[in-house]
Design a protein around this motif. Structure first.
Motif, PDB file in Angstrom:
ATOM      1  N   THR A 571      36.293  51.560  46.539  1.00 42.23           N
ATOM      2  CA  THR A 571      35.898  50.934  45.581  1.00 42.23           C
ATOM      3  C   THR A 571      36.563  49.704  45.132  1.00 42.23           C
ATOM      4  O   THR A 571      35.846  48.879  44.293  1.00 42.23           O
ATOM      5  CB  THR A 571      36.151  51.921  44.236  1.00 42.23           C
ATOM      6  N   ASP A 572      37.388  49.281  45.842  1.00 42.07           N
ATOM      7  CA  ASP A 572      38.097  47.963  45.485  1.00 42.07           C
ATOM      8  C   ASP A 572      37.377  46.784  46.374  1.00 42.07           C
ATOM      9  O   ASP A 572      37.772  45.658  46.173  1.00 42.07           O
ATOM     10  CB  ASP A 572      39.680  48.165  45.679  1.00 42.07           C
ATOM     11  N   SER A 573      36.720  47.257  47.348  1.00 41.71           N
ATOM     12  CA  SER A 573      36.256  46.305  48.185  1.00 41.71           C
ATOM     13  C   SER A 573      35.111  45.475  47.582  1.00 41.71           C
ATOM     14  O   SER A 573      34.679  45.738  46.328  1.00 41.71           O
ATOM     15  CB  SER A 573      35.380  47.114  49.282  1.00 41.71           C
ATOM     16  N   GLY A 574      34.721  44.248  48.097  1.00 40.21           N
ATOM     17  CA  GLY A 574      33.712  43.427  47.569  1.00 40.21           C
ATOM     18  C   GLY A 574      32.338  44.122  47.108  1.00 40.21           C
ATOM     19  O   GLY A 574      31.585  43.425  46.368  1.00 40.21           O
ATOM     20  N   ILE A 575      31.965  45.491  47.770  1.00 42.47           N
ATOM     21  CA  ILE A 575      30.836  46.241  47.466  1.00 42.47           C
ATOM     22  C   ILE A 575      30.713  46.325  45.816  1.00 42.47           C
ATOM     23  O   ILE A 575      29.524  46.421  45.264  1.00 42.47           O
ATOM     24  CB  ILE A 575      30.910  47.392  48.157  1.00 42.47           C
ATOM     25  N   GLY A 750      22.713  50.965  50.775  1.00 41.75           N
ATOM     26  CA  GLY A 750      23.360  51.962  51.492  1.00 41.75           C
ATOM     27  C   GLY A 750      24.926  51.735  51.398  1.00 41.75           C
ATOM     28  O   GLY A 750      25.502  53.005  51.008  1.00 41.75           O
ATOM     29  N   LYS A 751      25.521  50.554  51.257  1.00 36.81           N
ATOM     30  CA  LYS A 751      26.943  50.417  50.873  1.00 36.81           C
ATOM     31  C   LYS A 751      27.239  50.843  49.763  1.00 36.81           C
ATOM     32  O   LYS A 751      28.095  51.279  49.346  1.00 36.81           O
ATOM     33  CB  LYS A 751      27.174  48.914  51.226  1.00 36.81           C
ATOM     34  N   LYS A 752      26.459  50.731  48.718  1.00 39.68           N
ATOM     35  CA  LYS A 752      26.814  51.018  47.223  1.00 39.68           C
ATOM     36  C   LYS A 752      26.714  52.700  47.262  1.00 39.68           C
ATOM     37  O   LYS A 752      27.653  53.016  46.259  1.00 39.68           O
ATOM     38  CB  LYS A 752      25.538  50.706  46.171  1.00 39.68           C
ATOM     39  N   THR A 782      28.328  50.455  63.249  1.00 39.65           N
ATOM     40  CA  THR A 782      29.018  49.497  62.158  1.00 39.65           C
ATOM     41  C   THR A 782      30.474  49.434  63.012  1.00 39.65           C
ATOM     42  O   THR A 782      30.796  50.049  63.988  1.00 39.65           O
ATOM     43  CB  THR A 782      29.540  50.270  60.719  1.00 39.65           C
ATOM     44  N   ALA A 783      31.136  48.039  62.493  1.00 37.33           N
ATOM     45  CA  ALA A 783      32.253  47.944  63.222  1.00 37.33           C
ATOM     46  C   ALA A 783      33.448  48.265  62.421  1.00 37.33           C
ATOM     47  O   ALA A 783      33.430  48.579  61.128  1.00 37.33           O
ATOM     48  CB  ALA A 783      32.326  46.342  63.467  1.00 37.33           C
ATOM     49  N   PRO A 784      34.651  48.214  62.878  1.00 41.53           N
ATOM     50  CA  PRO A 784      35.691  48.636  62.137  1.00 41.53           C
ATOM     51  C   PRO A 784      36.191  47.913  60.991  1.00 41.53           C
ATOM     52  O   PRO A 784      35.717  46.463  60.940  1.00 41.53           O
ATOM     53  CB  PRO A 784      36.999  48.493  63.241  1.00 41.53           C
ATOM     54  N   GLY A 785      36.725  48.279  59.797  1.00 36.30           N
ATOM     55  CA  GLY A 785      36.765  47.356  58.630  1.00 36.30           C
ATOM     56  C   GLY A 785      36.246  48.092  57.469  1.00 36.30           C
ATOM     57  O   GLY A 785      35.499  48.945  57.607  1.00 36.30           O
ATOM     58  N   ASP A 787      34.142  46.577  55.412  1.00 34.36           N
ATOM     59  CA  ASP A 787      32.790  45.969  55.145  1.00 34.36           C
ATOM     60  C   ASP A 787      32.122  47.042  56.337  1.00 34.36           C
ATOM     61  O   ASP A 787      31.744  46.343  57.494  1.00 34.36           O
ATOM     62  CB  ASP A 787      32.575  44.600  55.655  1.00 34.36           C
ATOM     63  N   GLN A 788      31.397  47.882  55.763  1.00 35.24           N
ATOM     64  CA  GLN A 788      30.610  48.988  56.973  1.00 35.24           C
ATOM     65  C   GLN A 788      29.233  48.539  56.703  1.00 35.24           C
ATOM     66  O   GLN A 788      28.401  49.404  56.513  1.00 35.24           O
ATOM     67  CB  GLN A 788      30.701  50.318  56.315  1.00 35.24           C
TER      68      GLN A 788
END
Length: 955
Positions: A571-575, A750-752, A782-785, A787-788
């Motif tokens: 939840t702290d990510s830019g999403i 989807g990311k939300k 998806t790639a690692p990280g 940001d999925q």
């Protein structure tokens, strides 16, 4: 699956206890001691001994009953003396810096088995027996190709002539590339280059799959009488699997033998596999260096600042030596090496007890100190390149890198006083056996150094009983050897924990490590500071929870903290950037969102944090409408009051919210409106996510221009496995986003949704929402990280539209439900703990996605059934609750008619996707389950592919 391991005789009687293996799955034995039987005879011997140990059924029936992996790990190990007493297959190996889930005490055997097991599982049903070499590690990061249908399948790798000349080599005609033409043993460069004009060639890596017929022929060539079911000479005759049997295989074999020539032999080419050998002291270090440095992608390396790994390895050892640039090719294991030791290069140091010696080890000298008898030690120095081969009287026979005669001459000792000049150096009693108190620094220095003779040390050597290398194989006290290794490893574990920023500590299998902590009575590691990476904090808390669990105490606080930390990281990510909702509705307008559900074909679970954050995820699924409708729907309209009204059409209930506190009360997962509340919070109807600050929800709704009414419909039974909750969340988010002018596209939705599920504490991956948001059949990656953001590759969908094929596909509701949250939590705990079993299966799932992708691309209906069946097997392997008895009862009725099947999602109940063998079989399945349903809720459901995914429209 039965594992048959051939080992040196001394380890056989201790294997199950020392290696903690059960008798049912692991059979160990040694080759006959009174005669040399070769690799073929050794295979026949261990098969016959295992058969006799299990009962009296005919040998052919026993052979057919169960798959078997035979690993040859015996022999004298002359070129790798340090691990001769246990066999090369039990050589300890370091944890590789790019790995997660490896174990601190892992052996070569542990790393060999996953790929070997996978090949056996994927083999045609008549190939029941695999033979593998115990000093080879084969890694394959690609999808396993289809294993050919033949009597014998040999695994081969591409190579160049200079490497091939040291191994067995397979030659295939270019017009018939998967069938063996002939095999040669160690052909020279000139011969290989000559044959290259007409043949492709591959190196033999020592892994063969044999049919029962091929095994029977091998047994008979080793002296087996199939009538008496015994060997003619009581034990096998000498027969070399690779040098005799192999030379007579193929369409144009080098040797003639009617029975062997008649076998159909194929070569399985692993185009991207890697081959590491551990047969010699130098290969032990060289292979480990290559393994440590095989990954160049820094994102896959735990500690990114580490330079290329040097050729220095310390395992299970107390080491205080400072290493410098001049140090190279050094292996220290199960040893105490103090700061007073002077090392150079080309050393293997093993078994050395705690000491305060000031030793100076010349380059090229190795030292092995072996516990023998109840309380004594055998001192074995040797040269880094010694082969322990040759007559003692031969000037070219080397010990410690020099002529063995020279060693005695330099010390003024008469070699004939100790050795028979006719004996092989392997059988020469060179190595003194002493009490620990008699082992001094001066004596060892005298043994490894050619400086002036020392009378006291000479007398000690003369008086001491001496063992040969062969004696050590039978006389080593393996219990003491293992205890010393365990003692050292337990001493270094706290240091690994303290130095976690640069050590392998948090990439280990932490469940396994917790057991060692408990057995050793080690204190918990120090608490991590705030600067430690977030994932390290997660691993640390779950590690502490597992230790508490093993102690019989409550570790739930640590466990809860681990899940909270993951939630915070997500939840702290830019999403979750703040937004400002704006009324985008007319007073009489309705925004209508509707979504299909999804069925996963392959890769489910790889989309779940934290696995996908570390490894990326791969899933193939398809979006389907049920009975002609998108089953998940949301209606949003303006409210008459400054409040938010929630209604559930399928449940027939409603609720009104007027405060932020009530809206933020969404953590009760059982609540009918938890998802809707969390969606509104993410959409900015909360101080935490709104760009503009308001004193109350009422104030915000006044500024917004009115209240909202949110109506939802889930026309799918609870616990369906179709991704219902996640897709409904995405549908609600998408409908609200349209009504509030948020501008979120399907990827952002989807990311939300991924964040929304973390807010709800249900967790979960991304495949459900993307499976429903996006139309058709697709591979989602998806790639690692953190940001999925997924990348989609849409697959051809004609298999799902063609009337003849579509009629063979069925969606069936079992009437059995299972709550996914509990399943999810258990699997995620395994991810937090880096459990090797869990991570290994998830890795297999990712590879399997690529296999499934190819099957659908090729439009092969039978391949799709096989793909589905493999997905079902992997899901059951990950979670035994995937296939409960109630589901198995259903399958028992219809399995003969199925090409493939899989319960959707996590399994355990819900909907099943089935592919029948043909249209008649599909009709039979429908008749059986319609006439004899497992319960009153079970039913077939009509389905079709969704061509739109989420669709949002306005009235």
């Amino acid at each position: 699956m039965k594992h048959l391991i051939s080992l040196p005789p001394n380890i056989v009687k201790h294997f199950h206890r020392l290696e903690n293996k059960n008798n049912e799955q692991w059979y160990v034995d040694s080759d006959p001691q009174d005669k040399h039987v070769g690799s073929g005879g050794g295979t026949a011997h261990i098969l016959s001994r295992c058969w006799k140990s299990e009962g009296n059924e005919p040998f052919t029936e026993w052979l057919n009953r169960e798959n078997k992996i035979i690993i040859h790990g015996g022999g004298q190990s002359r070129r790798l003396p340090s691990y001769a007493p246990v066999g090369k297959v039990l050589t300890p190996l370091p944890v590789f810096r790019w790995s997660r889930g490896q174990r601190l005490h892992q052996k070569l055997l542990d790393l060999q088995l996953p790929l070997l097991t996978k090949m056996v599982h994927k083999s045609p049903p008549h190939l029941h027996t695999m033979i593998a070499s115990g000093d080879v590690l084969l890694l394959n990061e690609a999808v396993l190709p289809e294993i050919p249908n033949a009597d014998i399948v040999c695994v081969g790798l591409w190579t160049e002539p200079n490497q091939a000349k040291n191994h067995g080599v397979f030659f295939m005609e270019r017009k018939n590339t998967d069938r063996l033409a002939f095999m040669l043993q160690k052909p020279d460069n000139e011969k290989i280059r000559e044959l290259m004009k007409d043949y492709d060639f591959l190196i033999d890596v020592g892994v063969w799959l044999l049919s029962d017929r091929a095994v029977q022929i091998l047994m008979e060539k080793s002296g087996w009488n199939k009538e008496t079911q015994n060997f003619v000479n009581k034990t096998p005759d000498f027969f070399d699997l690779y040098g005799e049997f192999g030379l007579k295989m193929g369409t144009t074999p080098a040797g003639q033998d009617k029975e062997i020539n008649g076998l159909d032999v194929a070569v399985l080419v692993l185009n991207e596999a890697e081959f590491y050998h551990f047969g010699k002291s130098r290969e032990l270090i060289d292979s480990c260096v290559m393994l440590q440095n095989r990954i160049l992608d820094q994102r896959e390396i735990w500690h990114r600042r580490i330079k290329p790994h040097p050729s220095i390895f310390t395992l299970n050892a107390l080491t205080n030596v400072r290493f410098h640039n001049e140090h190279r090719n050094i292996w220290i294991e199960n040893s105490c090496i103090g700061q007073q030791w002077k090392l150079r290069k080309n050393h293997i140091l093993t078994g050395i007890p705690e000491n305060d010696w000031h030793l100076d080890i010349p380059s090229g000298i190795c030292l092995d100190i072996i516990p023998v008898q109840p309380d004594k030690y055998c001192i074995r120095p040797y040269g880094f390149s010694d082969t322990f081969k040759g007559n003692v009287n031969n000037a070219y026979t080397r010990w410690q890198g020099k002529s063995i005669k020279k060693w005695f001459e330099k010390r003024n000792l008469d070699i004939t006083q100790f050795l028979s000049l006719k004996e092989d150096i392997q059988d020469a009693p060179l190595f003194p056996v002493l009490d620990r108190s008699d082992i001094t620094r001066d004596f060892i220095q005298w043994m490894i150094d050619d400086k002036e003779p020392n009378r006291t040390n000479s007398e000690t050597y003369v008086r001491a009983p001496k063992f040969s290398a062969s004696d050590i194989l039978s006389e080593a006290n393996l219990q003491r050897l293992y205890e010393q290794r365990l003692h050292y490893s337990r001493k270094i574990i706290p240091a690994l924990a303290k130095n976690h920023e640069k050590s392998i500590f948090y990439q280990l299998d932490l469940k396994d490590l917790a057991q060692h902590y408990l057995k050793a009575g080690l204190p918990l590691p120090d608490e991590l500071n705030d600067k430690a990476p977030g994932m390290s904090h997660i691993h640390d808390n779950m590690f502490r929870a597992k230790i508490q669990e093993f102690k019989g105490k409550d570790g739930s606080a640590y466990e809860q903290k681990a899940f909270e930390l993951l939630r915070d990281l997500m939840t702290d990510s830019g999403i979750t950037a703040s937004v400002q909702p704006e009324m985008n509705l007319l007073s009489d307008q309705i925004v209508w969102g509707r979504s299909p559900v999804r069925i996963d074909i392959a890769g489910g679970w790889t989309d779940t944090p934290p696995y996908c954050l570390i490894n990326g995820g791969k899933v193939i699924n398809f979006a389907l409408n049920m009975n002609g409708q998108a089953p998940l729907q949301c209606f949003v309209k303006q409210g008459r009051k400054h409040s938010i009204i929630f209604r559930s059409i399928d449940l027939g209930i409603e609720a009104e919210v007027t405060t932020y506190e009530a809206l933020n009360d969404f953590r009760d997962v059982g609540s009918a409106f938890a998802i809707s509340k969390a969606a509104l919070v993410l959409a900015g109807f909360s101080p935490a996510f709104c760009r503009k600050k308001y004193s109350s929800l009422t104030e915000q709704l006044k500024d917004f221009g009115g209240g909202l009414e949110i109506n939802t419909l889930a026309a799918v039974p609870k616990g369906s496995g179709l991704g219902t909750s996640s897709i409904l969340a995405a549908t609600i988010l998408g409908t609200i986003a349209d009504a509030c002018n948020l501008g979120w596209d399907k990827i952002e939705l989807g990311k939300k949704t991924l964040v929304l599920e973390q807010l709800l504490t249900t967790g979960g991956g991304w495949q459900d929402q993307f499976g429903g948001l996006l139309h058709g059949v697709k591979l989602i990656e998806t790639a690692p990280g953190f940001d999925q953001t997924p990348v989609m590759k849409w697959l051809p969908d004609h298999l799902f539209h063609h009337s003849g094929l579509k009629s063979r596909m069925m969606v069936y509701y079992t009437g059995i439900t299972r709550v996914a949250k509990n399943i999810l939590a258990e699997i995620v705990k395994g991810m937090f703990l880096n459990e090797s079993r869990v991570l290994g299966i998830l890795k297999d799932m990712q590879y399997h996605v690529l296999d499934a992708f190819e099957s659908i691309q090729r439009g092969n209906y039978e391949d799709l059934g096989r793909t589905l069946e493999e997905s079902w097997r992997l899901n059951q392997q990950l979670d035994e609750g995937t296939n409960p008895p109630e589901v198995q009862k259903i399958l028992d009725k219809i399995n003969p008619y199925l090409s493939g099947k899989k319960l959707a999602g996590a399994g355990g109940g819900g909907f099943m996707f089935m592919i029948a063998k043909d249209e008649g079989a599909a009709q039979k399945i429908k008749e059986i389950l319609t006439q004899h349903p497992p319960n009153s809720r079970a039913r077939f459901v009509d389905f079709d592919l969704s061509g739109s995914g989420l669709l949002v429209t306005r009235s």
